[in-house]
Write a protein that holds these residues in place. Structure first.
Motif, PDB file in Angstrom:
ATOM      1  N   THR A   1       0.828  -1.208   0.000  1.00  0.00           N
ATOM      2  CA  THR A   1       0.000   0.000   0.000  1.00  0.00           C
ATOM      3  C   THR A   1       0.861   1.258   0.000  1.00  0.00           C
ATOM      4  O   THR A   1       0.520   2.252  -0.651  1.00  0.00           O
ATOM      5  CB  THR A   1      -0.937   0.016   1.218  1.00  0.00           C
ATOM      6  N   ASP A   2       1.980   1.223   0.717  1.00  0.00           N
ATOM      7  CA  ASP A   2       2.866   2.383   0.759  1.00  0.00           C
ATOM      8  C   ASP A   2       3.607   2.574  -0.557  1.00  0.00           C
ATOM      9  O   ASP A   2       3.886   3.703  -0.958  1.00  0.00           O
ATOM     10  CB  ASP A   2       3.863   2.245   1.910  1.00  0.00           C
ATOM     11  N   SER A   3       3.932   1.472  -1.229  1.00  0.00           N
ATOM     12  CA  SER A   3       4.580   1.605  -2.532  1.00  0.00           C
ATOM     13  C   SER A   3       3.632   2.261  -3.531  1.00  0.00           C
ATOM     14  O   SER A   3       4.065   3.018  -4.404  1.00  0.00           O
ATOM     15  CB  SER A   3       5.043   0.236  -3.049  1.00  0.00           C
ATOM     16  N   GLN A   4       2.341   2.022  -3.381  1.00  0.00           N
ATOM     17  CA  GLN A   4       1.357   2.678  -4.247  1.00  0.00           C
ATOM     18  C   GLN A   4       1.297   4.172  -3.957  1.00  0.00           C
ATOM     19  O   GLN A   4       1.237   4.997  -4.880  1.00  0.00           O
ATOM     20  CB  GLN A   4      -0.026   2.060  -4.039  1.00  0.00           C
ATOM     21  N   VAL A   5       1.330   4.529  -2.688  1.00  0.00           N
ATOM     22  CA  VAL A   5       1.310   5.951  -2.309  1.00  0.00           C
ATOM     23  C   VAL A   5       2.527   6.670  -2.876  1.00  0.00           C
ATOM     24  O   VAL A   5       2.419   7.757  -3.465  1.00  0.00           O
ATOM     25  CB  VAL A   5       1.263   6.096  -0.774  1.00  0.00           C
ATOM     26  N   LEU A   6       3.702   6.062  -2.714  1.00  0.00           N
ATOM     27  CA  LEU A   6       4.927   6.685  -3.214  1.00  0.00           C
ATOM     28  C   LEU A   6       4.933   6.744  -4.737  1.00  0.00           C
ATOM     29  O   LEU A   6       5.415   7.714  -5.333  1.00  0.00           O
ATOM     30  CB  LEU A   6       6.149   5.909  -2.709  1.00  0.00           C
ATOM     31  N   ASN A   7       4.402   5.698  -5.364  1.00  0.00           N
ATOM     32  CA  ASN A   7       4.323   5.687  -6.821  1.00  0.00           C
ATOM     33  C   ASN A   7       3.456   6.848  -7.319  1.00  0.00           C
ATOM     34  O   ASN A   7       3.789   7.516  -8.314  1.00  0.00           O
ATOM     35  CB  ASN A   7       3.746   4.365  -7.303  1.00  0.00           C
ATOM     36  N   ASP A   8       2.349   7.095  -6.631  1.00  0.00           N
ATOM     37  CA  ASP A   8       1.478   8.217  -7.013  1.00  0.00           C
ATOM     38  C   ASP A   8       2.207   9.550  -6.887  1.00  0.00           C
ATOM     39  O   ASP A   8       2.079  10.423  -7.752  1.00  0.00           O
ATOM     40  CB  ASP A   8       0.217   8.231  -6.148  1.00  0.00           C
ATOM     41  N   LYS A   9       2.981   9.703  -5.800  1.00  0.00           N
ATOM     42  CA  LYS A   9       3.730  10.947  -5.621  1.00  0.00           C
ATOM     43  C   LYS A   9       4.711  11.140  -6.779  1.00  0.00           C
ATOM     44  O   LYS A   9       4.841  12.245  -7.330  1.00  0.00           O
ATOM     45  CB  LYS A   9       4.492  10.924  -4.288  1.00  0.00           C
ATOM     46  N   ALA A  10       5.406  10.073  -7.138  1.00  0.00           N
ATOM     47  CA  ALA A  10       6.369  10.156  -8.232  1.00  0.00           C
ATOM     48  C   ALA A  10       5.663  10.482  -9.546  1.00  0.00           C
ATOM     49  O   ALA A  10       6.147  11.297 -10.335  1.00  0.00           O
ATOM     50  CB  ALA A  10       7.138   8.840  -8.348  1.00  0.00           C
ATOM     51  N   TYR A  11       4.539   9.847  -9.772  1.00  0.00           N
ATOM     52  CA  TYR A  11       3.780  10.077 -11.007  1.00  0.00           C
ATOM     53  C   TYR A  11       3.335  11.538 -11.111  1.00  0.00           C
ATOM     54  O   TYR A  11       3.474  12.174 -12.163  1.00  0.00           O
ATOM     55  CB  TYR A  11       2.572   9.151 -11.049  1.00  0.00           C
ATOM     56  N   TYR A  12       2.808  12.075 -10.020  1.00  0.00           N
ATOM     57  CA  TYR A  12       2.336  13.457 -10.036  1.00  0.00           C
ATOM     58  C   TYR A  12       3.495  14.433 -10.241  1.00  0.00           C
ATOM     59  O   TYR A  12       3.385  15.399 -10.997  1.00  0.00           O
ATOM     60  CB  TYR A  12       1.616  13.790  -8.729  1.00  0.00           C
ATOM     61  N   LEU A  13       4.627  14.183  -9.568  1.00  0.00           N
ATOM     62  CA  LEU A  13       5.781  15.063  -9.717  1.00  0.00           C
ATOM     63  C   LEU A  13       6.323  15.019 -11.140  1.00  0.00           C
ATOM     64  O   LEU A  13       6.678  16.052 -11.710  1.00  0.00           O
ATOM     65  CB  LEU A  13       6.875  14.672  -8.714  1.00  0.00           C
TER      66      LEU A  13
END
Length: 230
Positions: free
Chosen positions: A146-158
């Motif tokens: 679940t945390d890897s998904q959160v971090l992936n979203d942050k990277a995607y948005y940036l």
């Protein structure tokens, strides 16, 4: 005998002096803050990105959506307020290289708060490790799905906002602990592509394609990826 009047004056003078100096100090600090600098929510599930421009205008994205609104700086108090078109308010202060921000949505009763870290800060990688990595019973570090998904979203948005290097840093960290996370490879490829590092991008895309095929999802590979690797 203690002279309480003198004692009171002794304590009050520094407070008065500080309060008089603060507006100027706050202005100088915020003049440094508003220098085309970007900050994002690194340590929690929120996806807030704040951009402070040289002309002292503020842009805020929430979940990659640019909010329609405007920011105002209250120099006597050293804090900012941003109000969007839906009357949702964001209040924040720039302190010691970070942004303390809180916001209240009109549709919600409770308020929210977090700390935003500057894009490109050399400490961000270590901050992510300390905040998101856990230890198993053997003391080995791991990253929850679940945390890897959160971090992936942050990277995607940036990456979508053009901050490709920060996205690469986050995605590389995810893949270090989740080497078979398929979506991270396509996002890593996109980030490298944005940096014009095409060979690294193609390497990431090929790994993405390999995993998609292994999972029986070859038909879902975007055409743009196939075009880029040719």
């Amino acid at each position: 005998m203690i002279n309480y009047k003198l004692l009171l004056i002794f304590f009050l003078i520094p407070i008065v002096v500080c309060s008089q100096d603060n507006p100027a100090n706050n202005y100088d600090e915020n003049n440094h803050f508003t220098n085309d600098r970007c900050f994002y929510s690194l340590k929690d599930n929120y996806n807030i990105v704040l951009y402070a421009k040289k002309d002292w205008s503020i842009s805020i994205w929430e979940n990659n959506i640019l909010l329609d609104g405007y920011g105002s700086y209250y120099k006597d108090y050293g804090y900012w307020m941003f109000e969007d078109s839906k009357s949702n308010t964001f209040e924040f202060q720039y302190i010691s290289g970070k942004v303390d921000i809180s916001w209240k949505k009109k549709s919600e009763e409770k308020s929210h708060s977090t700390v935003l870290f500057e894009v490109g800060d050399l400490n961000n990688k270590q901050n992510i490790k300390q905040n998101w990595l856990l230890k198993d019973v053997n003391g080995c570090l791991y990253l929850k799905n679940t945390d890897s998904q959160v971090l992936n979203d942050k990277a995607y948005y940036l990456d979508d906002l053009g901050f490709h290097n920060e996205a690469v840093m986050i995605l590389q960290l995810i893949l270090l602990y989740k080497p078979n996370r398929t979506v991270a490879y396509i996002n890593l490829g996109d980030a490298y592509w944005g940096l014009n590092e095409n060979l690294k991008a193609i390497e990431a895309y090929n790994k993405y394609i390999e995993l998609m095929k292994a999972n029986g999802k070859e038909s879902k590979i975007p055409k743009r990826i196939l075009d880029r690797i040719r």
